[in-house]
Motif scaffolding. Structure first.
Motif, PDB file in Angstrom:
ATOM      1  N   UNK B 297       0.848  -1.187   0.000  1.00  0.00           N
ATOM      2  CA  UNK B 297       0.000   0.000   0.000  1.00  0.00           C
ATOM      3  C   UNK B 297       0.889   1.244   0.000  1.00  0.00           C
ATOM      4  N   UNK B 298       0.717   2.086  -1.005  1.00  0.00           N
ATOM      5  CA  UNK B 298       1.544   3.299  -1.085  1.00  0.00           C
ATOM      6  C   UNK B 298       0.816   4.507  -0.522  1.00  0.00           C
ATOM      7  N   UNK B 299      -0.479   4.519  -0.707  1.00  0.00           N
ATOM      8  CA  UNK B 299      -1.234   5.707  -0.309  1.00  0.00           C
ATOM      9  C   UNK B 299      -2.681   5.297  -0.138  1.00  0.00           C
ATOM     10  N   UNK B 300      -3.403   5.987   0.711  1.00  0.00           N
ATOM     11  CA  UNK B 300      -4.842   5.748   0.770  1.00  0.00           C
ATOM     12  C   UNK B 300      -5.571   7.046   1.005  1.00  0.00           C
ATOM     13  N   UNK B 301      -6.727   7.152   0.380  1.00  0.00           N
ATOM     14  CA  UNK B 301      -7.527   8.382   0.495  1.00  0.00           C
ATOM     15  C   UNK B 301      -8.942   7.990   0.894  1.00  0.00           C
ATOM     16  N   UNK B 302      -9.443   8.670   1.902  1.00  0.00           N
ATOM     17  CA  UNK B 302     -10.765   8.359   2.445  1.00  0.00           C
ATOM     18  C   UNK B 302     -11.841   9.148   1.724  1.00  0.00           C
ATOM     19  N   UNK B 303     -12.857   8.456   1.227  1.00  0.00           N
ATOM     20  CA  UNK B 303     -13.921   9.125   0.473  1.00  0.00           C
ATOM     21  C   UNK B 303     -15.281   9.030   1.151  1.00  0.00           C
ATOM     22  N   UNK B 304     -15.307   8.711   2.432  1.00  0.00           N
ATOM     23  CA  UNK B 304     -16.592   8.570   3.103  1.00  0.00           C
ATOM     24  C   UNK B 304     -17.101   7.139   3.014  1.00  0.00           C
ATOM     25  N   UNK B 305     -17.763   6.820   1.904  1.00  0.00           N
ATOM     26  CA  UNK B 305     -18.299   5.468   1.771  1.00  0.00           C
ATOM     27  C   UNK B 305     -17.248   4.471   1.312  1.00  0.00           C
ATOM     28  N   UNK B 306     -16.176   4.967   0.734  1.00  0.00           N
ATOM     29  CA  UNK B 306     -15.147   4.050   0.250  1.00  0.00           C
ATOM     30  C   UNK B 306     -13.768   4.532   0.676  1.00  0.00           C
ATOM     31  N   UNK B 314       4.174  -6.227  -7.224  1.00  0.00           N
ATOM     32  CA  UNK B 314       5.597  -6.578  -7.116  1.00  0.00           C
ATOM     33  C   UNK B 314       6.310  -6.537  -8.461  1.00  0.00           C
ATOM     34  N   UNK B 315       5.582  -6.324  -9.566  1.00  0.00           N
ATOM     35  CA  UNK B 315       6.286  -6.069 -10.831  1.00  0.00           C
ATOM     36  C   UNK B 315       6.508  -4.565 -11.053  1.00  0.00           C
ATOM     37  N   UNK B 316       6.209  -3.776 -10.028  1.00  0.00           N
ATOM     38  CA  UNK B 316       6.475  -2.344 -10.130  1.00  0.00           C
ATOM     39  C   UNK B 316       5.286  -1.518 -10.571  1.00  0.00           C
ATOM     40  N   UNK B 317       4.262  -2.180 -11.136  1.00  0.00           N
ATOM     41  CA  UNK B 317       3.118  -1.420 -11.646  1.00  0.00           C
ATOM     42  C   UNK B 317       2.282  -0.814 -10.505  1.00  0.00           C
ATOM     43  N   UNK B 318       1.801   0.402 -10.751  1.00  0.00           N
ATOM     44  CA  UNK B 318       0.982   1.071  -9.745  1.00  0.00           C
ATOM     45  C   UNK B 318      -0.486   0.980 -10.161  1.00  0.00           C
ATOM     46  N   UNK B 319      -1.351   0.559  -9.274  1.00  0.00           N
ATOM     47  CA  UNK B 319      -2.778   0.469  -9.605  1.00  0.00           C
ATOM     48  C   UNK B 319      -3.619   1.118  -8.516  1.00  0.00           C
ATOM     49  N   UNK B 320      -4.864   1.416  -8.908  1.00  0.00           N
ATOM     50  CA  UNK B 320      -5.804   2.032  -7.966  1.00  0.00           C
ATOM     51  C   UNK B 320      -6.885   1.021  -7.635  1.00  0.00           C
ATOM     52  N   UNK B 321      -7.223   0.888  -6.364  1.00  0.00           N
ATOM     53  CA  UNK B 321      -8.377   0.058  -6.029  1.00  0.00           C
ATOM     54  C   UNK B 321      -9.281   0.804  -5.058  1.00  0.00           C
ATOM     55  N   UNK B 322     -10.537   0.351  -5.012  1.00  0.00           N
ATOM     56  CA  UNK B 322     -11.517   1.038  -4.171  1.00  0.00           C
ATOM     57  C   UNK B 322     -12.203  -0.026  -3.333  1.00  0.00           C
ATOM     58  N   UNK B 323     -12.274   0.195  -2.035  1.00  0.00           N
ATOM     59  CA  UNK B 323     -12.885  -0.790  -1.155  1.00  0.00           C
ATOM     60  C   UNK B 323     -14.003  -0.147  -0.360  1.00  0.00           C
ATOM     61  N   UNK B 324     -15.069  -0.903  -0.156  1.00  0.00           N
ATOM     62  CA  UNK B 324     -16.130  -0.444   0.720  1.00  0.00           C
ATOM     63  C   UNK B 324     -15.536  -0.178   2.094  1.00  0.00           C
ATOM     64  N   UNK B 325     -16.030   0.843   2.745  1.00  0.00           N
ATOM     65  CA  UNK B 325     -15.419   1.284   3.992  1.00  0.00           C
ATOM     66  C   UNK B 325     -15.589   0.237   5.098  1.00  0.00           C
ATOM     67  N   UNK B 326     -16.555  -0.674   4.904  1.00  0.00           N
ATOM     68  CA  UNK B 326     -16.776  -1.695   5.935  1.00  0.00           C
ATOM     69  C   UNK B 326     -15.881  -2.910   5.777  1.00  0.00           C
ATOM     70  N   UNK B 327     -15.108  -2.950   4.711  1.00  0.00           N
ATOM     71  CA  UNK B 327     -14.110  -4.018   4.555  1.00  0.00           C
ATOM     72  C   UNK B 327     -12.951  -3.711   5.500  1.00  0.00           C
ATOM     73  N   UNK B 329      -9.544  -2.574   6.777  1.00  0.00           N
ATOM     74  CA  UNK B 329      -8.689  -1.537   6.191  1.00  0.00           C
ATOM     75  C   UNK B 329      -7.234  -1.971   6.168  1.00  0.00           C
ATOM     76  N   UNK B 330      -6.503  -1.507   5.140  1.00  0.00           N
ATOM     77  CA  UNK B 330      -5.061  -1.768   5.074  1.00  0.00           C
ATOM     78  C   UNK B 330      -4.331  -0.475   5.421  1.00  0.00           C
ATOM     79  N   UNK B 331      -3.150  -0.616   6.016  1.00  0.00           N
ATOM     80  CA  UNK B 331      -2.371   0.557   6.398  1.00  0.00           C
ATOM     81  C   UNK B 331      -1.351   0.883   5.311  1.00  0.00           C
ATOM     82  N   UNK B 332      -0.897   2.130   5.287  1.00  0.00           N
ATOM     83  CA  UNK B 332       0.144   2.504   4.335  1.00  0.00           C
ATOM     84  C   UNK B 332       1.411   1.718   4.655  1.00  0.00           C
ATOM     85  N   UNK B 333       2.017   1.164   3.631  1.00  0.00           N
ATOM     86  CA  UNK B 333       3.223   0.361   3.815  1.00  0.00           C
ATOM     87  C   UNK B 333       2.932  -1.116   4.006  1.00  0.00           C
TER      88      UNK B 333
END
Lengths: 550, 363
Positions: B297-306, B314-327, B329-333
């Motif tokens: 996890x490199x960064x996380x942004x809180x959007x209220x519901x998500x 691990x191949x270096x690619x950066x991707x964005x994912x969105x999780x329901x807030x009730x799942x 939570x993962x910490x940065x790092x």
């Protein structure tokens, strides 16, 4: 196809406007060039007019005279007008509105009224002259010649610079001012390094206008110049003069003047092109209240200015109510001068209003049509027309007058002595301003408004009449009023073109002054100035504005 | 009344520059149809060809069976709403709306009746006598809308009508436009670069790029089953992942960069093994799992519901994912394992960029 037919309509209109210009401007101007080297009676080419001009000190001196007084007048107006504008925009002055209106009226009043009034005040037998001579026991001869012309030009034309620079300063964002001060650049240094460069384009443009007007001014040097001969006077004398009439020589002088004005115009264009600055002020300059000596000096400067600008008008108005005996003003006041003016000059008063309104109408129609076709349906033809219609900028009125006489004084094109030729001269002189202002307005109107009208079922012509013109008119009107006011005080072209029946008020004023009928001249001048003031104030009242674009 | 718009092999040139090469399109009667694309894609050009403000260099345009190529704009019976509203500044609200009717010589009392009704519909009756310069953008756009619709045009054309409004007003006007169009059932072509607006308002959308229509379909279809990689990335947000096609027990499947294999039930069975593919995965189609791709996890942004995470694989690619807030939570790092819903992701041929999914009907 429908679309193409509509395009053809505009092509036709553009072509018609071009023909108008060709006939009333390009052809006459070309006649000047031809006449300067070609004699129509003998059919011979010769450069003798130019040779005569350049070999006689008498004539070359005239060029030198004109350039000297015009250049100095340009510099002094730029300085006085510019500083006053800066003061009025940065320091809160009591009576700023009065200042603005006085400046405007002064710009719009007939040019030679100044000359006349200053003779009354500072001439040989002037009120002020006599006062000074009595007080100090000296023999001051009054101001004539170089100093007189320079004084009149400076007082008369400073307001022009004032109004332009004031407009530019209005568009100057105060944050630039504050930024400069926050970095420790204040006072005179700020003005020189920040303010001046920002308003330089406007200053140059107004300086050009002053130069053109001063160079072309006929009335002022004629009245107050005495021995100091300038080019327009020389043209007039060699064309109309009682002593000798040399059309070819007058044409040659015209060519020389046009060469000068063209050079100056191109120079100004070149300089202005290099210092082009876009400004938009989110946060305009606010006049601040000054204190102490600064406040006093600023007010003194502005009030002296107002007084100097108003003096000619006050003198003329005062004189108009004075009793006269021959060319002398005597004790007592009455409306005699006005009665005389209406009795003997009634037709010239009527002519002034008739011609100016007719000219204004034509200017509006052609101006709107030309600007529309060149902004909305640009083509090679409109580009040519657009450039051509700007030429009158650099043609002094007397040159235009001569050119029209040369072109239209013989059958089959005998127009000299008609009202038409005077109206045409008015139109040609003012059209560039109207075309320029209507083009600017049109560029601000989104084409989608016209498209909206078409999508609602109005065809091209209906859209133009019901949507485009009404939208333009509010923007074109102030400029049109300015045109009207300059037309009613136009002298240098009409003095060449008038005959007894087509006299206008300015011509009558001029001839009455020459004849020594100062009372009638004053009465006519007052009527003229009053018309200007009434129109101006009505405009301000109706539109709720307090400023007008020049 | 409302018409079907048919465009066949349209060509548009500006000088020697061909903006639209060969475009065909049918808009059904009463449909709310949106042309969607980024600026310069030709959507406004096409709209203005339909309106008659742009010349047509080739092809045929029909309103029902009537060919309109050579008909001037004022005879096409269109209503047009402009981005800058194009309200007549010298007329008050009433006269703006009445302009077209007066043009048609509609007389009182019908004139006033129709204008007043229309002002009511767009809810600006109280502005009836006001001049435009004293009005907000939203009010001006309502006048523009009223002015267009009061004519009962065959076609309503709208050129980014909401893009000059602020965000809140945009949503409000969007709903108003949809309501009014529903009520009047005028065939409507709507141009926008705002995909959210297009998805919210349209019956069907045509996604355009460089003068070519990429896909035409209902908003849901376009979102869920994009026809090619451009549409997939243009509409909504997605992460792309390289993969190779193969079959597992006769089922179409993909092999990911880490060697793991996923069965994609929605993929066409005829894709040859070894074909290079791109998987297009939306942020909400990812989820944290016990098994899967390694990521941190490199960064996380809180959007209220998500919660939105930026992850590095691990191949270096950066991707964005969105999780329901009730799942959980993962910490940065934090190191996480990542999986995705292989029943809904889309796959595209890596070379032709065309979809390889069964649901997508290729034009």
């Amino acid at each position: 196809m429908k679309k193409r037919r509509f395009l053809n309509g505009w092509t036709l209109i553009t072509a018609a406007c071009f023909l108008f210009f060709l006939f009333f401007f390009l052809y006459p101007i070309s006649r000047i060039f031809i006449n300067s080297v070609y004699n129509f009676e003998t059919g011979a080419f010769s450069m003798k007019s130019f040779v005569k001009f350049f070999t006689k000190r008498y004539y070359t001196n005239t060029v030198w005279n004109s350039l000297k007084v015009t250049s100095l007048a340009t510099l002094s107006t730029a300085f006085f007008g510019g500083t006053l504008a800066y003061l009025a925009r940065t320091i809160r002055l009591r009576g700023k509105r009065v200042l603005d209106i006085v400046m405007l009226i002064s710009v719009l009043s007939p040019p030679f009224i100044g000359a006349y009034s200053w003779i009354v005040l500072l001439g040989r037998a002037g009120v002020v002259t006599e006062f000074i001579n009595k007080l100090f026991g000296i023999q001051f001869e009054g101001i004539y010649g170089f100093s007189g012309i320079l004084l009149v030009f400076t007082i008369k034309l400073s307001p022009l610079v004032y109004l332009y620079v004031s407009g530019a300063l209005k568009n100057l964002d105060n944050s630039l001012n504050e930024a400069s001060e926050s970095m420790g650049c204040r006072g005179v240094r700020k003005i020189v390094t920040v303010i001046l460069p920002l308003i330089l384009p406007t200053l140059l443009a107004s300086a050009l206008l002053v130069f053109m007007r001063a160079l072309a001014d006929f009335g002022t040097p004629m009245l107050i110049g005495e021995g100091y001969r300038t080019l327009p006077v020389l043209i007039y004398n060699s064309f109309i003069g009682e002593v000798s009439q040399d059309h070819s020589f007058a044409a040659a002088i015209s060519v020389i003047i046009v060469a000068f004005t063209t050079a100056i115009f191109l120079l100004q264009r070149w300089v202005a092109g290099r210092v082009n600055i876009e400004m938009s002020s989110m946060n305009p300059l606010e006049p601040k209240k000054a204190t102490g000596i600064r406040n006093v000096l600023a007010h003194a400067y502005a009030y002296v200015f107002i007084l100097l600008e108003l003096l000619p008008i006050i003198v003329v108005t005062f004189n108009s109510f004075q009793n006269t005996q021959g060319s002398m003003f005597v004790e007592g006041f009455s409306l005699t001068s006005y009665v005389k003016a209406f009795n003997s000059m009634g037709s010239s008063i009527a002519n002034t209003y008739m011609y100016s309104i007719a000219a204004l109408f034509i200017i509006l129609v052609i101006g709107i049509l030309v600007s529309y076709s060149s902004v909305r349906r640009p083509s090679v033809l409109t580009a040519v027309l657009d450039t051509t219609t700007m030429f009158p900028y650099i043609i002094p009125g007397s040159v235009l007058g001569i050119s029209m006489l040369l072109a239209f004084n013989k059958p089959p094109l005998t127009l000299s002595g008609t009202a038409m030729i005077i109206i045409a001269a008015y139109v040609i002189r003012r059209l560039p301003y109207t075309i320029r202002s209507s083009s600017a307005i049109l560029r601000q109107i989104s084409p989608s408004v016209e498209e909206a009208s078409q999508s609602l079922g109005a065809n091209g012509a209906e859209t133009f009449v019901k949507v485009t013109v009404p939208m333009m008119i509010s923007g074109v009107l102030p400029g049109a009023l300015m045109s009207w006011m300059s037309i009613i005080s136009e002298l240098s072209a009409s003095i060449m073109l008038y005959v007894g029946t087509t006299k206008t008020m300015t011509i009558s004023i001029y001839t009455e002054v020459i004849r020594g009928n100062f009372g009638v001249a004053s009465a006519l001048s007052t009527i003229l100035i009053l018309s200007t003031i009434v129109v101006l104030l009505t405009f301000f009242k109706l539109t709720g504005r307090s400023e007008i674009e020049l | 009344m409302s018409v079907t718009i048919k465009i066949e092999h349209a060509v548009k040139k500006f000088g020697s520059n061909t903006v639209i090469k060969d475009l065909s399109l049918t808009v059904e009667q009463g449909e709310f149809f949106t042309l969607l694309g980024s600026s310069g894609c030709g959507k406004t050009t096409l709209l203005r060809m339909i309106a008659g403000f742009n010349s047509i260099e080739g092809g045929d345009f029909y309103f029902n069976d009537k060919r309109i190529n050579d008909m001037p704009p004022y005879k096409r019976n269109i209503g047009m709403v402009f981005q800058n509203y194009a309200i007549f500044p010298h007329m008050n609200t009433f006269n703006n709306v009445a302009f077209g009717l007066k043009q048609q010589k509609v007389r009182e009392p019908e004139l006033s009746r129709r204008v007043n009704e229309m002002l009511e519909t767009v809810q600006i009756s109280e502005l009836r006598d006001r001049m435009p310069k004293n009005m907000s953008g939203g009010q001006q756009q309502r006048i523009a809308l009223a002015r267009a619709i009061v004519m009962q045009p065959d076609v309503l054309l709208m050129d980014e009508p909401l893009s000059n409004l602020d965000a809140k007003l945009r949503v409000e006007m969007r709903t108003a436009i949809k309501h009014i169009q529903n009520a009047c059932k005028i065939t409507t072509i709507y141009v926008t670069h705002d995909q959210e607006e297009a998805l919210a308002i349209s019956d069907r959308i045509a996604v355009m790029r460089e003068g070519v229509i990429q896909q035409v379909g209902a908003p849901i279809t376009i979102y869920q089953h994009p026809a090619n990689l451009f549409v997939a990335t243009f509409i909504g947000q997605s992460s792309l992942m390289d993969a190779t096609a193969l079959h597992v027990d006769g089922q179409p499947a993909v092999k990911l960069y880490d060697g793991s294999v996923r069965v994609l039930p929605g993929m066409r069975a005829d894709i040859a093994d070894g074909t290079a593919l791109k998987l297009c995965i939306r942020p909400n189609e990812f989820h944290f799992a016990d098994e899967g791709l390694n990521a941190s996890v490199e960064e996380r942004v809180f959007f209220g519901d998500t919660m939105r995470y930026t992850l590095r694989l691990d191949n270096g690619q950066v991707i964005e994912i969105k999780q329901d807030i009730h799942q959980p939570l993962a910490q940065i790092g934090e190191k996480v394992k990542l999986s995705f819903r292989s029943d809904v992701v889309n796959a595209f041929d890596a070379h032709s960029e065309v979809s390889v999914m069964k649901e997508v009907v290729q034009a």
